[in-house]
Scaffold this motif. Structure first.
Motif, short mmCIF file in Angstrom:
data_model
loop_
_atom_site.label_atom_id
_atom_site.label_comp_id
_atom_site.label_asym_id
_atom_site.label_seq_id
_atom_site.Cartn_x
_atom_site.Cartn_y
_atom_site.Cartn_z
N ASN A 111 0.86 -1.40 0.18
CA ASN A 111 0.30 0.06 0.41
C ASN A 111 0.69 1.23 -0.51
O ASN A 111 1.70 1.53 0.70
CB ASN A 111 -0.49 0.21 1.12
CG ASN A 111 -2.03 -1.09 2.22
OD1 ASN A 111 -3.19 -1.85 1.12
ND2 ASN A 111 -1.06 -2.02 2.45
N VAL A 112 1.02 1.37 -1.19
CA VAL A 112 1.67 2.87 -0.83
C VAL A 112 1.25 4.56 -1.08
O VAL A 112 1.91 5.36 0.14
CB VAL A 112 2.36 3.40 -2.57
CG1 VAL A 112 2.90 2.34 -3.17
CG2 VAL A 112 0.77 3.81 -3.32
N ASP A 113 -0.18 4.09 -0.60
CA ASP A 113 -1.08 5.11 -0.14
C ASP A 113 -2.07 4.78 0.93
O ASP A 113 -2.49 4.01 1.11
CB ASP A 113 -1.71 5.76 -1.24
CG ASP A 113 -1.24 7.09 -1.90
OD1 ASP A 113 -0.09 7.84 -2.14
OD2 ASP A 113 -1.62 6.03 -3.17
N CYS A 114 -2.20 4.90 2.38
CA CYS A 114 -3.05 4.64 3.57
C CYS A 114 -3.33 5.62 4.77
O CYS A 114 -2.96 6.65 4.86
CB CYS A 114 -1.98 4.28 4.39
SG CYS A 114 -0.64 2.20 4.30
N ARG A 115 -4.26 5.07 4.61
CA ARG A 115 -4.85 6.01 5.97
C ARG A 115 -4.14 5.85 7.28
O ARG A 115 -3.94 4.30 7.57
CB ARG A 115 -6.31 5.89 5.84
CG ARG A 115 -7.19 6.31 4.15
CD ARG A 115 -8.28 5.57 3.84
NE ARG A 115 -8.67 5.86 4.34
CZ ARG A 115 -10.60 5.62 4.73
NH1 ARG A 115 -10.39 4.52 3.13
NH2 ARG A 115 -11.51 5.93 5.21
N PRO A 116 -4.37 6.48 8.43
CA PRO A 116 -4.23 6.10 9.76
C PRO A 116 -4.46 4.69 9.71
O PRO A 116 -4.25 4.01 10.68
CB PRO A 116 -5.02 7.42 10.76
CG PRO A 116 -4.53 7.90 9.48
CD PRO A 116 -5.17 7.42 7.85
N ALA A 124 1.56 10.87 9.89
CA ALA A 124 2.86 9.78 11.22
C ALA A 124 2.25 10.42 12.59
O ALA A 124 2.14 9.76 13.49
CB ALA A 124 3.82 10.36 11.06
N VAL A 125 1.41 11.85 13.03
CA VAL A 125 1.43 12.37 14.35
C VAL A 125 0.24 11.70 14.28
O VAL A 125 -0.74 11.39 15.69
CB VAL A 125 1.26 13.97 13.87
CG1 VAL A 125 0.53 14.20 15.05
CG2 VAL A 125 2.34 14.27 13.59
N ARG A 126 -1.24 10.71 13.37
CA ARG A 126 -2.29 10.74 13.77
C ARG A 126 -2.09 9.94 14.09
O ARG A 126 -2.72 8.95 15.44
CB ARG A 126 -3.18 10.65 12.53
CG ARG A 126 -3.63 12.24 12.26
CD ARG A 126 -4.32 12.64 11.17
NE ARG A 126 -5.63 11.80 11.17
CZ ARG A 126 -6.22 11.33 9.96
NH1 ARG A 126 -5.81 12.06 8.47
NH2 ARG A 126 -7.44 11.12 10.14
N VAL A 127 -1.37 8.78 13.39
CA VAL A 127 -1.39 7.12 13.81
C VAL A 127 -0.49 7.32 15.19
O VAL A 127 -0.68 5.97 15.69
CB VAL A 127 -0.55 6.60 12.93
CG1 VAL A 127 0.37 5.09 13.33
CG2 VAL A 127 -0.98 6.57 11.47
N GLU A 186 9.93 12.28 18.75
CA GLU A 186 9.09 12.76 19.63
C GLU A 186 7.60 12.82 18.83
O GLU A 186 7.97 12.83 17.64
CB GLU A 186 8.98 14.45 19.72
CG GLU A 186 10.60 15.20 20.05
CD GLU A 186 11.55 15.00 19.30
OE1 GLU A 186 12.78 15.34 19.86
OE2 GLU A 186 11.43 14.74 17.95
N SER A 187 6.71 12.64 19.47
CA SER A 187 5.52 13.10 18.90
C SER A 187 4.17 13.21 18.43
O SER A 187 3.61 12.92 17.06
CB SER A 187 4.21 12.75 20.09
OG SER A 187 4.12 13.09 20.98
N SER A 188 4.64 14.96 17.93
CA SER A 188 4.75 15.79 17.01
C SER A 188 5.33 15.92 15.81
O SER A 188 5.01 16.56 14.94
CB SER A 188 4.52 17.14 18.06
OG SER A 188 6.22 17.57 17.99
#
Length: 344
Positions: free
Chosen positions: A150-155, A196-199, A188-190
């Motif tokens: 999957n080259v494009d992913c949703r969270p 990446a931040v949402r996941v 860091e989570s941010s």
């Protein structure tokens, strides 16, 4: 654990060195792993490519017509060639004649055939290709997923990858308390892009995922993480770069070993060490990558696979069958079915 012998369907026509190397690896697997092999392909080509055709008596040949070339578009080719070897191999699993499929052919076609013929496991939106790599710690590996499906992913896709990776690491790789990381550009989570931040937040909040934080590129092979999650675009780049580094290390060792009689004597003394180095860094030693999330066991090998890699791919498929990875993912995933908001 599986109580019966694993039955592995092997796509004899897939890969740069098919069918000769595929057949050689399959015959060795039959002899050493205690599995039943269903060799799928053109019988005439298989017999012509086998130096000792009598060895084929140990295997069950399943006729197929043609294969999917590397430059062909997967979906249209699969529909145009219903009797292609990868289609026939997947059908064997669908009809319960085989427990798993191994193919070194067109990886996109293998994934598409698995989705079309086997379907996804309940609760899984997208399958992921998981590749196992060595780390700097002896006898410790890391599972990276996704490495190309999957080259494009949703969270929520990456969250599901993390759940599947946790189960696979625990029950197949034998890690009692696996640690999960998210590939990112900082600890860091941010840090990172919006995905990446949402996941990161989703993994922190998911009790089924033993998430310990972001993994930077330098951390992937450190041994700190048992599973590293990423989208298929980044994962595929990482996979091919790691394979190239392994090949470079082996070539450098060959070039730098002393020459002449003294060099040969020294090399003989180092032979056990060199063999262990090769086992740790050569991608052929790991056989292939498991397609997690489809309703069947499918192992996708490198297109350049030769007999040792095919053997190891069959071994990987056997381990997945014996450890009931499908049933474990399905059962444990349903226990923690993750509600996802629309648009996730």
């Amino acid at each position: 654990m599986g109580a019966t012998r694993a039955r592995i369907a092997v796509d004899a026509m897939g890969g740069d060195h098919a069918p000769a190397e595929v057949v050689t690896g399959a015959i060795r697997a039959k002899a050493e792993l205690g599995v039943d092999i269903l060799l799928v392909g053109d019988p005439d080509q298989i017999y012509a490519a086998t130096p000792q055709p009598g060895n084929l008596d140990q295997l069950e040949l399943v006729p197929a017509e043609g294969t999917i070339a590397m430059d062909e578009e997967p979906l249209s080719s699969l529909r145009r060639k219903p009797k292609a070897s990868i289609n026939v191999a997947m059908d064997l699993v669908k009809r319960k004649r085989a427990d798993a499929v191994v193919s070194a052919g067109h990886s996109g076609a293998a994934m598409a055939a698995a989705l079309l013929r086997l379907g996804r496991l309940k609760g899984i939106d997208r399958p992921a290709i998981g590749a196992v790599f060595p780390t700097v710690i002896a006898d410790k590996s890391v599972l990276i997923l996704d490495v190309g499906a999957n080259v494009d992913c949703r969270p929520k896709f990456l969250e599901q990858f993390a759940v599947m990776g946790t189960i696979y690491s625990r029950y197949v790789l034998g890690v009692e308390q696996p640690t999960i990381g998210l590939l990112n550009i900082g600890e860091e989570s941010s840090k990172g892009n919006d995905l990446a931040v949402r996941v990161h937040q989703m993994l922190q909040e998911n009790p089924a995922v033993p998430f310990i934080g972001n993994a930077e590129g330098r951390d992937v092979l450190s041994g700190q993480f048992d599973v590293v999650v990423c989208d298929g675009f980044v994962g595929n780049v990482l996979l091919k770069f790691a394979e190239a580094v392994g090949e470079a290390v082996l070539n450098i060792l060959r070039e730098e070993l002393p020459q002449g009689l003294r060099g040969k004597a020294g090399t003989m003394m180092l032979k056990p060490n060199l063999r262990r180095i090769k086992q740790r860094v050569d991608h052929a030693e790991h056989g292939g990558a498991l397609l997690l999330g489809v309703a069947g066991i499918a192992v996708i090998s490198h297109g350049s696979s030769q007999a040792p890699s095919i053997f190891n791919a069959i071994r990987l498929a056997k381990e997945a069958v014996d450890h009931e990875v499908l049933q474990r993912i399905q059962a444990q995933y349903q226990k923690v079915a993750m509600p996802a908001a629309d648009g996730e």
